[in-house]
Design a protein around this motif. Sequence first.
Motif, PDB file in Angstrom:
ATOM      1  N   VAL A   1       0.986  -1.138   0.239  1.00  0.00           N
ATOM      2  CA  VAL A   1       0.160  -0.040  -0.154  1.00  0.00           C
ATOM      3  C   VAL A   1       1.097   1.397   0.019  1.00  0.00           C
ATOM      4  O   VAL A   1       1.609   1.299   0.814  1.00  0.00           O
ATOM      5  N   VAL A   2       0.651   2.045  -1.216  1.00  0.00           N
ATOM      6  CA  VAL A   2       1.517   3.162  -1.226  1.00  0.00           C
ATOM      7  C   VAL A   2       0.955   4.599  -1.111  1.00  0.00           C
ATOM      8  O   VAL A   2      -0.123   4.573  -1.844  1.00  0.00           O
ATOM      9  N   ALA A   3       1.540   5.557  -0.714  1.00  0.00           N
ATOM     10  CA  ALA A   3       0.919   6.837  -0.943  1.00  0.00           C
ATOM     11  C   ALA A   3       1.669   7.422  -1.933  1.00  0.00           C
ATOM     12  O   ALA A   3       2.914   7.497  -2.211  1.00  0.00           O
ATOM     13  N   THR A   4       0.867   8.345  -2.820  1.00  0.00           N
ATOM     14  CA  THR A   4       1.511   8.715  -4.034  1.00  0.00           C
ATOM     15  C   THR A   4       1.871  10.034  -3.726  1.00  0.00           C
ATOM     16  O   THR A   4       1.222  11.079  -4.190  1.00  0.00           O
ATOM     17  N   VAL A   5       3.157  10.264  -3.105  1.00  0.00           N
ATOM     18  CA  VAL A   5       3.734  11.575  -2.644  1.00  0.00           C
ATOM     19  C   VAL A   5       4.994  12.066  -3.395  1.00  0.00           C
ATOM     20  O   VAL A   5       5.364  13.137  -3.248  1.00  0.00           O
ATOM     21  N   GLY A   6       5.455  11.191  -4.305  1.00  0.00           N
ATOM     22  CA  GLY A   6       6.398  11.625  -5.155  1.00  0.00           C
ATOM     23  C   GLY A   6       6.321  10.891  -6.765  1.00  0.00           C
ATOM     24  O   GLY A   6       5.450  10.014  -6.851  1.00  0.00           O
ATOM     25  N   ASP A   7       7.282  11.172  -7.368  1.00  0.00           N
ATOM     26  CA  ASP A   7       7.378  10.677  -8.828  1.00  0.00           C
ATOM     27  C   ASP A   7       7.384   9.197  -8.840  1.00  0.00           C
ATOM     28  O   ASP A   7       6.600   8.470  -9.484  1.00  0.00           O
TER      29      ASP A   7
END
Length: 273
Positions: free
Chosen positions: A84-90
Amino acid sequence: MLPLKLGGCVESTARVHLYDFIVTSKAELAEEIWRVVICSPELSRTLRAGQFINVDVPGDRSQLLRIPLSFASIDQMAGEIELVVATVGDGTRRLAAMAVGQGSTVVGPCGNGWRLPRSEESRVLLVAGGVGIVPLLAAGRELAQKGIAFEAVIGARSASQLWGEQEFMDIGASSVLVCTDDGSKGFHGFTTQALQATDLTPFSLIMSCGPAPMMAGVAACAHKAHVFCQVSLEQMMSCGFGACHTCNVAMVAGGYKFCCTDGPVFNAEEVLW
């Protein structure tokens, strides 16, 4: 502090390998939060709760570093690992954008996992913020398998970015307290503020992951209540196996430890917050 018998931590550095993986499914769980399931059968058989993997995300050759990620669950029969990832960067945006069937490589298993209680008489509190929920879901699953009771406190900036409540209930949490910074759902405030209003003495262990200020606050609450506390630290990890020295963690006893090989799970009392 109450005596607590813990199992040994999982040390995996000698077994770190490079594996192939493919994306088998993905879904958006909340605003800027994505569930990505990858298939890597050999790797799935080696991971333990609290460890992490280092993912090479395709799409930009100028990005040389892998992304260190915890996992929420493993299906060894299918060879699948739930991220599960937070799309906080490229990098995380490219990972969330990977198509089902697309693949790359991953390094793992990395780091030391959670040390879980041995006794079914233990009572554990899991405290998480944002995607810090991920390694605690993995821990919760192992606690449930051992018959150890646990509760959860989870936080997010707002209801639109909140996830994990149902996931914790599904794996057997006896209760889940939801906190949002803006009060849009559950307790209005931080997880640490909720802990300050909670009697922590019935718990034999507190486990936490999330932003560093949150974990520092959780550690302070645990110390005041004389409850043993473990934290899973989030640091920049360029290599994931102790070669680059970019993930130093300052220790109370002096000096530094590597988050990637000595951690990411630490005794909260040993960390210089």
